[in-house]
Each structure stands twice: as C-alpha cells, then as structure tokens.
Enzyme design. Structure first.
Site, short mmCIF file in Angstrom:
data_model
loop_
_atom_site.label_atom_id
_atom_site.label_comp_id
_atom_site.label_asym_id
_atom_site.label_seq_id
_atom_site.Cartn_x
_atom_site.Cartn_y
_atom_site.Cartn_z
N ARG A 166 5.40 1.67 6.82
CA ARG A 166 4.97 3.03 6.33
C ARG A 166 6.09 3.70 5.80
O ARG A 166 6.24 5.10 5.87
CB ARG A 166 4.18 3.93 7.44
CG ARG A 166 3.07 3.19 7.83
CD ARG A 166 1.82 2.97 6.92
NE ARG A 166 0.75 2.50 7.76
CZ ARG A 166 0.44 1.25 7.73
NH1 ARG A 166 1.19 0.29 7.26
NH2 ARG A 166 -0.76 0.93 8.60
N SER A 241 -4.93 7.85 9.03
CA SER A 241 -4.19 8.01 10.45
C SER A 241 -3.26 9.07 10.28
O SER A 241 -2.50 9.43 9.20
CB SER A 241 -3.25 6.35 10.67
OG SER A 241 -4.18 5.56 10.47
N GLU A 338 2.18 10.90 10.12
CA GLU A 338 2.22 9.67 8.75
C GLU A 338 2.13 10.59 7.64
O GLU A 338 2.89 10.42 6.53
CB GLU A 338 1.27 8.67 8.97
CG GLU A 338 1.31 7.93 7.91
CD GLU A 338 0.30 6.52 7.95
OE1 GLU A 338 0.22 6.01 8.86
OE2 GLU A 338 -0.48 6.57 6.97
P1 FAD Z 1 -1.02 11.48 -2.10
O1 FAD Z 1 -1.67 11.89 -0.96
O2 FAD Z 1 -1.60 12.10 -3.40
O3 FAD Z 1 0.47 11.45 -2.13
C1 FAD Z 1 1.15 11.14 -0.83
C2 FAD Z 1 2.71 11.32 -1.10
O4 FAD Z 1 3.15 10.56 -2.04
C3 FAD Z 1 2.85 12.82 -1.50
O5 FAD Z 1 4.24 13.22 -1.03
C4 FAD Z 1 2.92 12.57 -3.00
O6 FAD Z 1 3.93 13.38 -3.53
C5 FAD Z 1 3.63 11.26 -3.06
N1 FAD Z 1 3.22 10.55 -4.26
C6 FAD Z 1 2.05 10.26 -4.77
N2 FAD Z 1 1.85 9.49 -5.99
C7 FAD Z 1 3.32 9.24 -6.32
C8 FAD Z 1 4.09 8.99 -7.36
N3 FAD Z 1 3.27 8.30 -8.25
N4 FAD Z 1 5.32 8.81 -7.37
C9 FAD Z 1 5.79 9.40 -6.39
N5 FAD Z 1 5.35 10.07 -5.34
C10 FAD Z 1 3.98 10.06 -5.33
N6 FAD Z 1 -2.82 4.13 4.26
C11 FAD Z 1 -2.41 2.74 4.62
O7 FAD Z 1 -1.24 2.57 4.54
N7 FAD Z 1 -3.38 2.04 4.95
C12 FAD Z 1 -4.42 2.33 5.19
O8 FAD Z 1 -5.23 1.45 5.59
C13 FAD Z 1 -5.00 3.21 4.84
N8 FAD Z 1 -6.25 3.99 5.04
C14 FAD Z 1 -6.77 5.14 5.06
C15 FAD Z 1 -7.98 5.66 5.03
C16 FAD Z 1 -8.48 6.86 4.85
C17 FAD Z 1 -9.88 7.29 5.11
C18 FAD Z 1 -7.34 7.89 4.15
C19 FAD Z 1 -8.04 9.38 3.96
C20 FAD Z 1 -6.24 7.52 4.09
C21 FAD Z 1 -5.82 6.19 4.42
N9 FAD Z 1 -4.31 5.93 3.98
C22 FAD Z 1 -4.12 4.53 4.40
C23 FAD Z 1 -3.69 6.89 3.61
C24 FAD Z 1 -3.41 6.94 1.93
O9 FAD Z 1 -4.72 6.46 1.46
C25 FAD Z 1 -2.37 5.99 1.48
O10 FAD Z 1 -1.15 6.65 1.91
C26 FAD Z 1 -2.28 6.21 -0.04
O11 FAD Z 1 -1.27 5.28 -0.82
C27 FAD Z 1 -2.04 7.53 -0.50
O12 FAD Z 1 -2.33 7.73 -1.99
P2 FAD Z 1 -2.52 9.09 -2.86
O13 FAD Z 1 -2.45 8.74 -4.10
O14 FAD Z 1 -3.77 9.66 -2.19
O15 FAD Z 1 -1.32 9.93 -2.40
P1 NAP Z 2 -7.59 -0.99 15.11
O1 NAP Z 2 -8.29 -2.32 14.35
O2 NAP Z 2 -8.40 -0.20 15.81
O3 NAP Z 2 -6.12 -1.38 15.62
C1 NAP Z 2 -5.50 -0.31 16.27
C2 NAP Z 2 -3.62 -0.60 15.98
O4 NAP Z 2 -3.67 -2.04 16.47
C3 NAP Z 2 -3.63 -0.69 14.27
O5 NAP Z 2 -3.19 0.57 14.01
C4 NAP Z 2 -3.13 -1.81 14.28
O6 NAP Z 2 -1.79 -1.53 13.65
C5 NAP Z 2 -2.66 -2.61 15.50
N1 NAP Z 2 -3.14 -4.01 15.52
C6 NAP Z 2 -4.52 -4.34 15.59
N2 NAP Z 2 -4.68 -5.90 15.68
C7 NAP Z 2 -3.28 -6.12 15.46
C8 NAP Z 2 -2.69 -7.42 15.31
N3 NAP Z 2 -3.13 -8.63 15.44
N4 NAP Z 2 -1.34 -7.69 15.32
C9 NAP Z 2 -0.59 -6.22 15.18
N5 NAP Z 2 -1.20 -5.22 15.27
C10 NAP Z 2 -2.44 -4.93 15.47
O7 NAP Z 2 -7.16 0.01 13.58
P2 NAP Z 2 -7.81 0.81 12.75
O8 NAP Z 2 -7.44 2.19 12.87
O9 NAP Z 2 -9.26 0.33 12.57
O10 NAP Z 2 -7.03 0.40 11.22
C11 NAP Z 2 -7.26 -0.97 10.92
C12 NAP Z 2 -6.06 -1.36 9.67
O11 NAP Z 2 -6.28 -0.20 8.74
C13 NAP Z 2 -4.71 -1.24 10.44
O12 NAP Z 2 -3.78 -2.25 9.92
C14 NAP Z 2 -4.41 0.35 9.92
O13 NAP Z 2 -3.02 0.16 9.97
C15 NAP Z 2 -4.90 0.49 8.78
N6 NAP Z 2 -5.47 1.86 8.55
C16 NAP Z 2 -4.47 2.60 8.28
C17 NAP Z 2 -4.60 3.99 7.88
C18 NAP Z 2 -3.73 4.75 7.58
O14 NAP Z 2 -4.10 5.92 7.24
N7 NAP Z 2 -2.42 4.55 7.46
C19 NAP Z 2 -5.83 4.54 7.96
C20 NAP Z 2 -6.88 3.69 8.42
C21 NAP Z 2 -6.94 2.44 8.57
P3 NAP Z 2 -1.05 -1.63 12.22
O15 NAP Z 2 -1.57 -0.06 11.92
O16 NAP Z 2 0.43 -1.34 12.09
O17 NAP Z 2 -1.84 -2.52 11.47
#
Ligand code: FAD
Ligand code: NAP
Length: 350
Positions: A166, A241, A338
């Site tokens: 991340r 998250s 995050e």
């Molecule tokens: P924004 O929220 O618009 O921006 C985020 C940051 O990035 C800000 O600082 C912005 O200035 C910057 N930014 C945006 N675009 C650019 C660009 N083109 N150049 C430079 N900077 C930029 N994230 C995960 O990693 N894994 C997941 O599974 C995941 N699941 C999610 C589920 C839900 C329901 C939600 C709401 C979010 C989730 N996220 C997840 C977080 C998010 O979706 C990601 O981080 C996504 O990449 C953000 O994209 P955005 O365009 O909405 O960015």
């Molecule tokens: P989950 O399946 O309930 O698991 C909880 C956490 O345990 C996750 O965050 C994941 O880490 C870790 N995990 C689970 N199984 C694993 C494995 N086999 N090996 C290593 N790590 C493991 O998680 P969840 O909330 O439903 O999310 C599912 C996936 O979507 C995850 O990968 C999560 O990162 C991603 N997600 C991200 C966001 C976001 O905003 N960043 C939001 C929703 C979902 P990791 O997070 O490192 O994978």
C-alpha cells in the site's frame, strides 16, 4: 488562462460523501488542461488537489485552492499477435474495474483478483492496490507522470515507482500526477488462489475444481465475495479499509498470541508477521459501532462508514483516533491510516 468553477461542493467526488467546498474546481479531460491548471495555481499562488474516484481520501475542510478531478479516459488496447505480450495503456481517469473487465473480455489475465476495487487507473500505483494476494505491482510496466511543480511530463518504469505494501514513491513526491498507466498482462491463465476463500467460492459457484476456473469465473468469485462482505459506497459511504494491516516482529506476534490465542496473523518472512487489523478492531467490540452517523461496518471492522446525512471529516477522524488508541492500549500495536487525509491546504495526518 483557464476559468475554473468556484465554490463547488465535493460531496459527489468522495465516496464518504463529505460535503466540503472547493474554492476552485475543474475536470481534467486532456493533458493541456493539466498544464493550464498548473499555470492557474502558480498565478493564484493557491494549493491544488487531484481527485480520482475519491475512494481513498478523507476531506476534512473546505479546500482553499484548485480541486482537479481526473477525467482523461482513453485506452490503447494491444494490436499484437496472441503469442506476444498483452500490453495495455490506459489514461489515469479510466475506471479501474472497467479496465479489469475489458481486459478479461479481450483474453488477458492477471487483474481478476483486483476486481471491483473502486477508483481510477491513475490511482492504482499510488498505493499499489492489492487484494486477495495480488498487487498491481505484478503487472505494472510503466507510468507517465506530470510534474505539477515544473510542468514537465516524463515516463517512469514500474521499478522506479518503488511499489510496496500500500505504498509507492508517489506518496512522497506529492506533486507528481500519474497521467497514464501501462500494464503488461498475461495471455495464459493460472488462477491465483492463495487466499482460501477464492477457491472455496469458485467451487461453490461452478461445482468444479478451483484450478480449472476461467479468468471470468475467478472475477465472478471475487465480485461475489466482495459484494457479500464489503459495503458499496453508493449505499453506505466509506473509503474501504481505514487502516493498513500492521507488520510486527515475530516476537511481538508471539507475545500478543499468549493473551489472544486466536490472533489472525500471516507470516511475512522469518522475522515478521502481518496482523489482520480488522480482527484486532473486532476483538475490542467496535464492529457495528455507530454514533452520530459515523461507525464501523457491521461485517468488516476495518471499514469506517458514514451513514449520517451531514457527516464531517473531523467526525470520521475522531472515530479513527479512538480505534487507534484502543488497539494501541490493548494490543500494543500502532495502526497506520490507509486513506489520504486533506485539510484546506493539502495533505494532513491523524
Ligand atoms: P482517490 O481517492 O481519488 O485518491 C487517493 C489518493 O491518490 C489521493 O491522495 C489523490 O490525490 C491521489 N491520486 C489519485 N489519482 C492520482 C493520479 N492520477 N496521480 C497522482 N495521485 C493521484 N484499495 C486496495 O488497494 N485494495 C482493495 O481491495 C480496495 N478495496 C476497496 C473497497 C472499497 C469499498 C473502497 C471504498 C475502497 C477500496 N480500496 C481498496 C481503496 C481505493 O479504492 C483504492 O486506493 C483506489 O486505488 C483509489 O482510487 P481513487 O481513484 O478513488 O483515488
Ligand atoms: P479478509 O479476507 O477478511 O482477510 C483479513 C486480512 O487477512 C486481509 O486484510 C488480508 O491481508 C489477510 N489475509 C487473508 N488471507 C490471507 C492469506 N492467505 N495470506 C496472507 N494474508 C491473508 O479481508 P477482507 O477485508 O475481506 O479483504 C479481502 C481482500 O481485499 C484483502 O486482500 C484486502 O486487502 C482487500 N481489500 C482492501 C481494501 C482497502 O481499502 N485497502 C478494502 C477491502 C478489501 P491483505 O489486506 O494484506 O490482503
């Protein structure tokens, strides 16, 4: 000279639905608009903020400068033969999940575990999006960057982006705007099944061994899992998250496990473990908590939700601080936020 709109509500441009205003506002549909925006900010001496899909940020105050919403949406699909690499270049404003779906339709694989992540393509490298054992890092080839400080446009290799958990170089070079992203996908397909729930869901949905799943079947499974567990921001405003999963030493993980034998921890290497932050928060009784329209999602304790009509960024951050303090007190573990936080002049921190 560009003529931005003034006093525009940002409620529709962030998935928490926080209703703050931008002093100046514009959409960026072409590179020359980005150049014009840069000149505008220099002339005004005002701060700027780029928003993609707004799914990973918290706005805490009216913004005193120019807010740009990225809207460059062109995609160049490969025209190369089936035995050559599948290389696709997409402009920053394309919707990430639309790119995943379209790449699968064209026979590419790799991104299926990253299905249904909200937001734009340009934001994918910013925090190196990841889910279910896959990160965009594995498929990123290069990015094009606009330096908002100097006006220069340049290319960067994926390696130069310093993608980590991340994390990326873009979190530290805040004046670099990603304008397009080039991904190198696979033409063969090996389901990425490290996260057990993917295989279990595929078997349930197809009745066949998970290893035989098509790319589309893996995508369908990921979508199904996510829709069951994660709140759709359109109906329950959230930014996914709220905290990163903390990485702790093996000794600290062992120490915590003495008091909490069910601790959910994944080994990262010989020396460290990743703790499931959602599990830590859940143990302290926060799941489903709600007060004055701000709360913790009832199915995933890592997701803060804004269900009230007029929720402020300050309210969301106040809850985040309480959770952070509680986890620190009970587990001795610091949780890192995050999403990116912004006040009236730029990025701020909890
Ligand atoms: P924004 O929220 O618009 O921006 C985020 C940051 O990035 C800000 O600082 C912005 O200035 C910057 N930014 C945006 N675009 C650019 C660009 N083109 N150049 C430079 N900077 C930029 N994230 C995960 O990693 N894994 C997941 O599974 C995941 N699941 C999610 C589920 C839900 C329901 C939600 C709401 C979010 C989730 N996220 C997840 C977080 C998010 O979706 C990601 O981080 C996504 O990449 C953000 O994209 P955005 O365009 O909405 O960015
Ligand atoms: P989950 O399946 O309930 O698991 C909880 C956490 O345990 C996750 O965050 C994941 O880490 C870790 N995990 C689970 N199984 C694993 C494995 N086999 N090996 C290593 N790590 C493991 O998680 P969840 O909330 O439903 O999310 C599912 C996936 O979507 C995850 O990968 C999560 O990162 C991603 N997600 C991200 C966001 C976001 O905003 N960043 C939001 C929703 C979902 P990791 O997070 O490192 O994978």
């Amino acid at each position: 000279m560009m003529q931005p709109q003034q006093g525009v509500s940002l409620k529709a441009y962030n998935t928490l639905g926080i209703d703050v205003k931008a002093a100046f506002f514009t959409q960026i549909c072409h590179l020359d608009q980005l150049q014009a925006a840069q000149k505008f900010c220099l002339a005004q001496g005002c701060p700027w903020l780029l928003i993609g899909g707004g799914s990973n940020l918290v706005l805490t105050e009216d913004f005193a400068g120019l807010v740009m919403v990225m809207a460059m949406e062109q995609i160049d699909w490969p025209t190369t033969a089936a035995n050559e690499a599948f290389v696709v270049t997409a402009q920053a404003g394309c919707e990430w999940d639309a790119l995943v779906a379209a790449s699968i339709e064209r026979g590419a694989s790799g991104l299926e575990n990253l299905s249904l992540i909200p937001g734009q393509v340009g934001a994918a490298p910013i925090q190196n999006i990841g889910a279910y054992g896959v990160e965009v890092k594995q498929y990123l080839r290069q990015v094009q960057v606009f330096n908002f400080a100097s006006g220069e446009l340049f290319e960067m290799t994926a390696q130069a982006c310093e993608l980590g958990y991340r994390d990326s170089i873009f979190k530290y070079h805040k004046h670099w705007i990603v304008t397009q992203v080039t991904l190198q996908l696979r033409r063969d397909h090996q389901p990425q099944l490290q996260y057990g729930i993917i295989a279990e869901t595929i078997i349930e949905m197809t009745g066949k061994p998970a290893l035989e799943a098509t790319v589309q079947q893996v995508r369908d499974a990921v979508i199904s899992i996510r829709q069951t567990k994660l709140p759709d921001p359109k109906s329950i405003p959230n930014v996914g998250s709220f905290f990163k999963n903390p990485i702790v030493s093996a000794a600290q993980a062992a120490h915590i496990r003495q008091a909490w034998p069910d601790l959910v921890a994944y080994q990262v290497d010989d020396l460290s473990y990743k703790l499931a932050a959602g599990w830590l928060i859940d143990q302290l009784g926060w799941k489903g908590y709600s007060q004055a329209g701000v709360g913790v999602h009832k199915l995933q304790a890592l997701v803060l939700v804004a269900t009230g009509k007029h929720v402020s960024g300050a309210q969301v951050l106040s809850l985040a601080r309480r959770i952070q303090a509680d986890v620190q007190l009970q587990f001795g573990v610091g949780l890192e936020v995050e999403p990116r936080l912004f006040d009236s002049r730029g990025e701020c921190y909890l």
